[in-house]
Structures are given as structure tokens and as C-alpha cells.
Design a protein around this motif. Sequence first.
Motif, PDB file in Angstrom:
ATOM      1  N   LEU A   7       0.825  -1.216   0.000  1.00  0.00           N
ATOM      2  CA  LEU A   7       0.000   0.000   0.000  1.00  0.00           C
ATOM      3  C   LEU A   7       0.855   1.261   0.000  1.00  0.00           C
ATOM      4  N   GLU A   8       1.919   1.269   0.797  1.00  0.00           N
ATOM      5  CA  GLU A   8       2.794   2.440   0.835  1.00  0.00           C
ATOM      6  C   GLU A   8       3.486   2.663  -0.510  1.00  0.00           C
ATOM      7  N   MET A   9       3.929   1.583  -1.149  1.00  0.00           N
ATOM      8  CA  MET A   9       4.571   1.716  -2.458  1.00  0.00           C
ATOM      9  C   MET A   9       3.610   2.248  -3.512  1.00  0.00           C
ATOM     10  N   LEU A  53      -6.575  -9.306   0.497  1.00  0.00           N
ATOM     11  CA  LEU A  53      -6.318  -7.871   0.499  1.00  0.00           C
ATOM     12  C   LEU A  53      -4.957  -7.544  -0.130  1.00  0.00           C
ATOM     13  N   ILE A  54      -3.997  -8.439   0.017  1.00  0.00           N
ATOM     14  CA  ILE A  54      -2.707  -8.257  -0.664  1.00  0.00           C
ATOM     15  C   ILE A  54      -2.919  -8.270  -2.173  1.00  0.00           C
ATOM     16  N   LEU A  55      -3.722  -9.208  -2.661  1.00  0.00           N
ATOM     17  CA  LEU A  55      -4.035  -9.253  -4.094  1.00  0.00           C
ATOM     18  C   LEU A  55      -4.775  -7.999  -4.538  1.00  0.00           C
ATOM     19  N   VAL A  56      -5.710  -7.546  -3.719  1.00  0.00           N
ATOM     20  CA  VAL A  56      -6.441  -6.309  -4.040  1.00  0.00           C
ATOM     21  C   VAL A  56      -5.462  -5.143  -4.109  1.00  0.00           C
ATOM     22  N   ALA A  57      -4.581  -5.020  -3.115  1.00  0.00           N
ATOM     23  CA  ALA A  57      -3.618  -3.917  -3.069  1.00  0.00           C
ATOM     24  C   ALA A  57      -2.707  -3.920  -4.292  1.00  0.00           C
ATOM     25  N   TRP A  99      -7.015   3.878  -4.682  1.00  0.00           N
ATOM     26  CA  TRP A  99      -7.059   3.734  -3.220  1.00  0.00           C
ATOM     27  C   TRP A  99      -8.483   3.497  -2.735  1.00  0.00           C
ATOM     28  N   LYS A 100      -9.425   4.221  -3.324  1.00  0.00           N
ATOM     29  CA  LYS A 100     -10.824   4.116  -2.912  1.00  0.00           C
ATOM     30  C   LYS A 100     -11.330   2.681  -3.037  1.00  0.00           C
ATOM     31  N   VAL A 101     -10.961   2.006  -4.104  1.00  0.00           N
ATOM     32  CA  VAL A 101     -11.387   0.617  -4.304  1.00  0.00           C
ATOM     33  C   VAL A 101     -10.793  -0.277  -3.217  1.00  0.00           C
ATOM     34  N   PHE A 102      -9.520  -0.053  -2.855  1.00  0.00           N
ATOM     35  CA  PHE A 102      -8.932  -0.852  -1.782  1.00  0.00           C
ATOM     36  C   PHE A 102      -9.716  -0.684  -0.490  1.00  0.00           C
ATOM     37  N   VAL A 103     -10.032   0.549  -0.131  1.00  0.00           N
ATOM     38  CA  VAL A 103     -10.764   0.810   1.113  1.00  0.00           C
ATOM     39  C   VAL A 103     -12.140   0.148   1.072  1.00  0.00           C
ATOM     40  N   GLU A 104     -12.809   0.212  -0.072  1.00  0.00           N
ATOM     41  CA  GLU A 104     -14.111  -0.460  -0.208  1.00  0.00           C
ATOM     42  C   GLU A 104     -13.966  -1.958   0.025  1.00  0.00           C
ATOM     43  N   GLU A 105     -12.941  -2.552  -0.549  1.00  0.00           N
ATOM     44  CA  GLU A 105     -12.713  -3.990  -0.378  1.00  0.00           C
ATOM     45  C   GLU A 105     -12.321  -4.335   1.057  1.00  0.00           C
ATOM     46  N   LEU A 106     -11.574  -3.461   1.707  1.00  0.00           N
ATOM     47  CA  LEU A 106     -11.208  -3.663   3.109  1.00  0.00           C
ATOM     48  C   LEU A 106     -12.458  -3.728   3.986  1.00  0.00           C
ATOM     49  N   GLN A 107     -13.442  -2.907   3.655  1.00  0.00           N
ATOM     50  CA  GLN A 107     -14.670  -2.852   4.433  1.00  0.00           C
ATOM     51  C   GLN A 107     -15.632  -3.998   4.112  1.00  0.00           C
ATOM     52  N   GLU A 108     -15.375  -4.726   3.045  1.00  0.00           N
ATOM     53  CA  GLU A 108     -16.240  -5.846   2.655  1.00  0.00           C
ATOM     54  C   GLU A 108     -16.194  -6.988   3.654  1.00  0.00           C
TER      55      GLU A 108
END
Length: 90
Positions: free
Chosen positions: A22-24, A49-53, A59-68
Motif C-alpha cells: 500500500l505504501e509503495m 487484500l494483498i491481491l487487491v492492493a 485507493w478508494k477501491v482498496f478501502v471499499e474492499e477492506l470494508q467488505e
Amino acid sequence: MTLVNEEALFIQQDLKDLNAILEMRFGEVPAEVLDIMTNIRDLNRLQRLILVACNTPDWKVFVEELQEGEGAYRLTGERFNPLGMTSNEG
């Protein structure tokens, strides 16, 4: 080493990997996102989540997936195309 300790080590390593990716890709990870991530104890969810990242251009899509939570498994479509359109929202 017991299975519980081994799983805890895998979780710890996956959390480090997820944060590094995520930082990279998106810069500093906000504290509220780090709090959510550090409370995850399911290896399958962390690996997803690693695959999503790695594969989301936004970024918005990652956060949405994190909340899933644990219920989402498919990573298909432009939402997961790392070369797709990106927004400037970080």
C-alpha cells in the motif's frame, strides 16, 4: 513451534507485506486503515487484500474492499486492473 504461533507469524508477515504494498502504490497508509488491518486475524482475508492492493488502480477501491469483510472473494473487472484509470484521491 505450534500451529497457533505459526499462524500468528504468517498474519504478522502478511500485515507487513500488505502495508508495504500500500505504501509503495498509494503513499502513507492512514491510521484508521492501519487500525482495521491490524485487527484482521484471518489469513485468507489478508492474502485477498494483498491481491487487491497489488491489482487495484485506486485507493478508494482498496478501502471499499477492506470494508467488505470476509464475504468477498472475486477480483475481476477494471476495478482490479493495476494499469486501469486511477484517480488522484490518495
